[in-house]
Design a protein around this motif. Structure first.
Motif, PDB file in Angstrom:
ATOM      1  N   SER A 117       6.178   4.506  10.182  1.00 37.56           N
ATOM      2  CA  SER A 117       7.030   5.932  10.232  1.00 37.56           C
ATOM      3  C   SER A 117       7.187   6.558   9.032  1.00 37.56           C
ATOM      4  O   SER A 117       6.794   7.743   8.878  1.00 37.56           O
ATOM      5  CB  SER A 117       8.531   5.883  11.082  1.00 37.56           C
ATOM      6  N   LEU A 118       7.489   5.548   7.866  1.00 41.18           N
ATOM      7  CA  LEU A 118       7.608   6.201   6.675  1.00 41.18           C
ATOM      8  C   LEU A 118       6.358   6.642   6.046  1.00 41.18           C
ATOM      9  O   LEU A 118       6.363   7.753   5.557  1.00 41.18           O
ATOM     10  CB  LEU A 118       8.300   5.218   5.787  1.00 41.18           C
ATOM     11  N   ALA A 119       5.451   5.992   6.186  1.00 42.98           N
ATOM     12  CA  ALA A 119       3.944   6.473   5.628  1.00 42.98           C
ATOM     13  C   ALA A 119       3.609   7.422   6.241  1.00 42.98           C
ATOM     14  O   ALA A 119       2.952   8.389   5.955  1.00 42.98           O
ATOM     15  CB  ALA A 119       3.109   5.216   5.807  1.00 42.98           C
ATOM     16  N   SER A 120       3.800   7.806   7.682  1.00 41.77           N
ATOM     17  CA  SER A 120       3.400   8.840   8.458  1.00 41.77           C
ATOM     18  C   SER A 120       4.074  10.181   7.990  1.00 41.77           C
ATOM     19  O   SER A 120       3.614  11.377   8.205  1.00 41.77           O
ATOM     20  CB  SER A 120       3.788   8.683   9.997  1.00 41.77           C
ATOM     21  N   ALA A 121       5.217   9.979   7.402  1.00 44.95           N
ATOM     22  CA  ALA A 121       6.012  11.304   7.174  1.00 44.95           C
ATOM     23  C   ALA A 121       5.267  11.703   6.067  1.00 44.95           C
ATOM     24  O   ALA A 121       5.514  13.077   5.571  1.00 44.95           O
ATOM     25  CB  ALA A 121       7.515  10.919   6.564  1.00 44.95           C
ATOM     26  N   LEU A 122       4.408  11.226   5.229  1.00 49.73           N
ATOM     27  CA  LEU A 122       3.641  11.551   3.957  1.00 49.73           C
ATOM     28  C   LEU A 122       2.399  12.373   4.304  1.00 49.73           C
ATOM     29  O   LEU A 122       1.889  13.109   3.529  1.00 49.73           O
ATOM     30  CB  LEU A 122       3.516  10.555   3.025  1.00 49.73           C
ATOM     31  N   THR A 123       1.674  11.588   5.485  1.00 49.86           N
ATOM     32  CA  THR A 123       0.224  12.200   5.579  1.00 49.86           C
ATOM     33  C   THR A 123       0.059  12.350   7.121  1.00 49.86           C
ATOM     34  O   THR A 123      -0.839  13.145   7.311  1.00 49.86           O
ATOM     35  CB  THR A 123      -0.702  10.922   5.534  1.00 49.86           C
ATOM     36  N   ARG A 124       0.936  11.879   8.073  1.00 50.55           N
ATOM     37  CA  ARG A 124       0.487  12.193   9.586  1.00 50.55           C
ATOM     38  C   ARG A 124       1.943  12.330  10.255  1.00 50.55           C
ATOM     39  O   ARG A 124       2.413  11.610  11.057  1.00 50.55           O
ATOM     40  CB  ARG A 124      -0.231  11.101  10.054  1.00 50.55           C
ATOM     41  N   PRO A 125       2.557  13.258   9.890  1.00 49.39           N
ATOM     42  CA  PRO A 125       3.808  13.607  10.642  1.00 49.39           C
ATOM     43  C   PRO A 125       3.947  13.650  12.131  1.00 49.39           C
ATOM     44  O   PRO A 125       5.027  13.433  12.744  1.00 49.39           O
ATOM     45  CB  PRO A 125       4.356  14.950   9.883  1.00 49.39           C
ATOM     46  N   LYS A 126       2.796  14.099  12.531  1.00 46.38           N
ATOM     47  CA  LYS A 126       2.820  14.074  14.235  1.00 46.38           C
ATOM     48  C   LYS A 126       2.964  12.869  14.812  1.00 46.38           C
ATOM     49  O   LYS A 126       3.336  12.517  15.907  1.00 46.38           O
ATOM     50  CB  LYS A 126       1.528  14.617  14.537  1.00 46.38           C
TER      51      LYS A 126
ATOM     52  N   LEU B 186       0.881  -1.257  -0.031  1.00 52.62           N
ATOM     53  CA  LEU B 186      -0.040   0.107  -0.052  1.00 52.62           C
ATOM     54  C   LEU B 186       0.845   1.337   0.022  1.00 52.62           C
ATOM     55  O   LEU B 186       0.588   2.400  -0.584  1.00 52.62           O
ATOM     56  CB  LEU B 186      -0.877   0.139   1.297  1.00 52.62           C
ATOM     57  N   LEU B 187       2.004   1.272   0.884  1.00 52.68           N
ATOM     58  CA  LEU B 187       2.758   2.399   0.947  1.00 52.68           C
ATOM     59  C   LEU B 187       3.394   2.900  -0.474  1.00 52.68           C
ATOM     60  O   LEU B 187       3.411   3.912  -0.797  1.00 52.68           O
ATOM     61  CB  LEU B 187       4.005   2.074   1.834  1.00 52.68           C
ATOM     62  N   TYR B 188       3.903   1.916  -1.280  1.00 55.18           N
ATOM     63  CA  TYR B 188       4.455   1.959  -2.619  1.00 55.18           C
ATOM     64  C   TYR B 188       3.540   2.313  -3.513  1.00 55.18           C
ATOM     65  O   TYR B 188       3.819   2.327  -4.757  1.00 55.18           O
ATOM     66  CB  TYR B 188       5.435   0.985  -2.761  1.00 55.18           C
ATOM     67  N   GLN B 189       2.093   2.129  -3.354  1.00 57.19           N
ATOM     68  CA  GLN B 189       1.112   2.587  -4.014  1.00 57.19           C
ATOM     69  C   GLN B 189       0.560   3.857  -4.026  1.00 57.19           C
ATOM     70  O   GLN B 189      -0.560   4.121  -4.370  1.00 57.19           O
ATOM     71  CB  GLN B 189      -0.025   1.474  -4.043  1.00 57.19           C
ATOM     72  N   GLN B 190       1.284   4.743  -3.332  1.00 59.75           N
ATOM     73  CA  GLN B 190       0.782   5.878  -2.607  1.00 59.75           C
ATOM     74  C   GLN B 190      -0.499   5.965  -1.939  1.00 59.75           C
ATOM     75  O   GLN B 190      -1.199   6.822  -2.234  1.00 59.75           O
ATOM     76  CB  GLN B 190       0.902   6.775  -3.976  1.00 59.75           C
ATOM     77  N   ARG B 191      -0.698   4.861  -1.049  1.00 61.76           N
ATOM     78  CA  ARG B 191      -1.927   4.670  -0.280  1.00 61.76           C
ATOM     79  C   ARG B 191      -1.280   4.749   1.137  1.00 61.76           C
ATOM     80  O   ARG B 191      -1.502   3.784   1.817  1.00 61.76           O
ATOM     81  CB  ARG B 191      -2.585   3.508  -0.673  1.00 61.76           C
ATOM     82  N   ALA B 192      -0.768   5.844   1.572  1.00 60.85           N
ATOM     83  CA  ALA B 192       0.090   5.914   2.752  1.00 60.85           C
ATOM     84  C   ALA B 192      -0.990   5.734   4.022  1.00 60.85           C
ATOM     85  O   ALA B 192      -0.651   5.020   4.926  1.00 60.85           O
ATOM     86  CB  ALA B 192       1.029   6.979   3.070  1.00 60.85           C
ATOM     87  N   ASP B 193      -1.828   6.349   3.881  1.00 60.95           N
ATOM     88  CA  ASP B 193      -2.686   6.635   5.108  1.00 60.95           C
ATOM     89  C   ASP B 193      -3.556   5.110   5.238  1.00 60.95           C
ATOM     90  O   ASP B 193      -3.814   4.618   6.385  1.00 60.95           O
ATOM     91  CB  ASP B 193      -3.848   7.668   4.838  1.00 60.95           C
ATOM     92  N   GLU B 194      -3.673   4.774   4.160  1.00 56.92           N
ATOM     93  CA  GLU B 194      -4.506   3.334   4.361  1.00 56.92           C
ATOM     94  C   GLU B 194      -3.571   2.182   4.968  1.00 56.92           C
ATOM     95  O   GLU B 194      -4.063   1.247   5.599  1.00 56.92           O
ATOM     96  CB  GLU B 194      -4.928   2.859   2.735  1.00 56.92           C
ATOM     97  N   ALA B 195      -2.123   2.432   4.595  1.00 60.27           N
ATOM     98  CA  ALA B 195      -1.039   1.644   5.101  1.00 60.27           C
ATOM     99  C   ALA B 195      -1.177   1.715   6.533  1.00 60.27           C
ATOM    100  O   ALA B 195      -1.008   0.679   7.312  1.00 60.27           O
ATOM    101  CB  ALA B 195       0.070   1.890   4.484  1.00 60.27           C
ATOM    102  N   ILE B 196      -1.310   2.997   7.028  1.00 58.35           N
ATOM    103  CA  ILE B 196      -1.090   3.214   8.526  1.00 58.35           C
ATOM    104  C   ILE B 196      -2.293   2.606   9.276  1.00 58.35           C
ATOM    105  O   ILE B 196      -2.119   1.934  10.252  1.00 58.35           O
ATOM    106  CB  ILE B 196      -1.139   4.674   8.809  1.00 58.35           C
ATOM    107  N   ARG B 197      -3.448   2.806   8.777  1.00 62.28           N
ATOM    108  CA  ARG B 197      -4.770   2.129   9.265  1.00 62.28           C
ATOM    109  C   ARG B 197      -4.549   0.609   9.269  1.00 62.28           C
ATOM    110  O   ARG B 197      -5.403  -0.097   9.945  1.00 62.28           O
ATOM    111  CB  ARG B 197      -5.981   2.784   8.439  1.00 62.28           C
ATOM    112  N   THR B 198      -4.051  -0.004   8.296  1.00 59.93           N
ATOM    113  CA  THR B 198      -3.835  -1.517   8.124  1.00 59.93           C
ATOM    114  C   THR B 198      -2.940  -1.942   9.251  1.00 59.93           C
ATOM    115  O   THR B 198      -3.105  -2.951   9.785  1.00 59.93           O
ATOM    116  CB  THR B 198      -3.442  -1.822   6.632  1.00 59.93           C
ATOM    117  N   ALA B 199      -1.888  -1.025   9.589  1.00 63.04           N
ATOM    118  CA  ALA B 199      -0.908  -1.707  10.337  1.00 63.04           C
ATOM    119  C   ALA B 199      -1.230  -1.616  11.793  1.00 63.04           C
ATOM    120  O   ALA B 199      -0.773  -2.294  12.732  1.00 63.04           O
ATOM    121  CB  ALA B 199       0.453  -1.125  10.226  1.00 63.04           C
ATOM    122  N   LEU B 200      -2.063  -0.386  12.195  1.00 61.41           N
ATOM    123  CA  LEU B 200      -2.511  -0.177  13.665  1.00 61.41           C
ATOM    124  C   LEU B 200      -2.937  -1.398  14.080  1.00 61.41           C
ATOM    125  O   LEU B 200      -2.548  -1.636  15.391  1.00 61.41           O
ATOM    126  CB  LEU B 200      -3.222   1.167  13.720  1.00 61.41           C
ATOM    127  N   PRO B 201      -4.018  -2.191  13.482  1.00 61.09           N
ATOM    128  CA  PRO B 201      -4.646  -3.206  14.623  1.00 61.09           C
ATOM    129  C   PRO B 201      -3.534  -4.321  14.678  1.00 61.09           C
ATOM    130  O   PRO B 201      -3.612  -5.132  15.793  1.00 61.09           O
ATOM    131  CB  PRO B 201      -5.690  -3.529  13.530  1.00 61.09           C
TER     132      PRO B 201
END
Length: 285
Positions: free
Chosen positions: A75-84, A1-16
């Motif tokens: 962390s890499l995905a967060s740099a693109l969409t959720r830096p906090k 997902l991250l390398y498909q430019q779907r960073a926020d979706e990647a984050i939401r998938t990883a958290l659970p």
């Protein structure tokens, strides 16, 4: 997902998945959350010297390796969409390293702890010591990308508080060279662009500063050919900053921690560099 430019979706998938390992990451961390993460890291490092941390064994637990790798990707995905989220994630990496053993990604956790100690809490020597630890850990595991990221952050945000300013400039230029040699063009751009901005606070002639600006913009164009308008905007912003932020002559004398009068100039410069680097990171994606 991250390398498909779907960073926020990647984050939401990883958290659970991370929650199954007892790691709970907020999507919108507050300053209080970040402070709490830093305090927990400080408590874990209490009574431990950097040398003692460096001697910790490498983890052999596959679950720990999986968690650390997932944290690095989030962390890499967060740099693109959720830096906090980045400080909280990287401080989790530090705590996992202390609790369960070191990995190739451990250096990133100590990098963030160094930033918090130096830039947010004013503990410049502690921040410098922790950054050196992060660099040594990266070298131990041959994690070149993390080592060069550590060098970049060290030069921009930390080293000039405890050492002469020219050393930071030299480190940025060395980081630029090594990043290009290793194909890390984003890191190379950030290093050269930061050297350009920071050069105004040195005794370098203006033509050298402007040449570095042009070189950094050309480097950015190597990865994306459709950025001439954005590059011009960056160049214009750089030129404006170079004109507006001329510091006193005494600014050339480091380390800066010895002269609190100059602190507002440096902090404004650090904020500007951070904004430019975040903008460039997002443009690269």
């Amino acid at each position: 997902l991250l390398y498909q430019q779907r960073a926020d979706e990647a984050i939401r998938t990883a958290l659970p998945i991370l929650q199954q390992f007892g790691i709970h990451l907020p999507l919108e961390p507050t300053k209080l959350t970040i402070i709490g993460s830093s305090i927990r890291a400080s408590l874990m490092l209490r009574n431990r010297t950097p040398e003692q941390v460096e001697q910790l064994p490498e983890t052999t637990d596959p679950n720990v390796r999986l968690v650390i790798k997932m944290l690095a990707n989030v962390s890499l995905a967060s740099a693109l969409t959720r830096p906090k989220m980045i400080p909280v994630i990287m401080l989790h990496q530090l705590r996992n390293s202390i609790q369960s053993g070191l990995t190739a990604e451990s250096g990133a956790g100590f990098l963030m702890y160094a930033i918090v100690q130096s830039s947010f809490q004013g503990n410049y020597q502690t921040g410098s010591d922790m950054m050196e630890l992060a660099i040594r850990l990266s070298r131990r595991f041959d994690a070149v990308a993390i080592e060069l990221s550590c060098n970049l952050v060290k030069a921009i945000y930390i080293h000039h508080w405890v050492a002469p300013y020219q050393e930071s400039l030299d480190l940025l230029l060395d980081t630029y060279r090594r990043s290009r040699e290793n194909g890390l063009l984003t890191n190379a751009f950030n290093a050269l662009g930061s050297a350009c901005i920071m050069s105004i606070y040195s005794a370098l002639p203006l033509d050298v500063v402007l040449q570095r600006s042009l070189d950094s913009l050309r480097l950015l164009s190597l990865q994306r050919q459709s950025l001439p308008e954005i590059s011009c905007r960056i160049a214009a912003q750089l030129a404006y900053e170079l004109q507006q932020q001329q510091p006193p002559d005494t600014f050339f004398n480091g380390p800066y921690a010895d002269n609190k009068v100059l602190e507002p100039y440096l902090r404004k410069n650090n904020e500007f560099i951070g904004l430019i680097n975040l903008l460039v990171t997002r443009m690269m994606w």
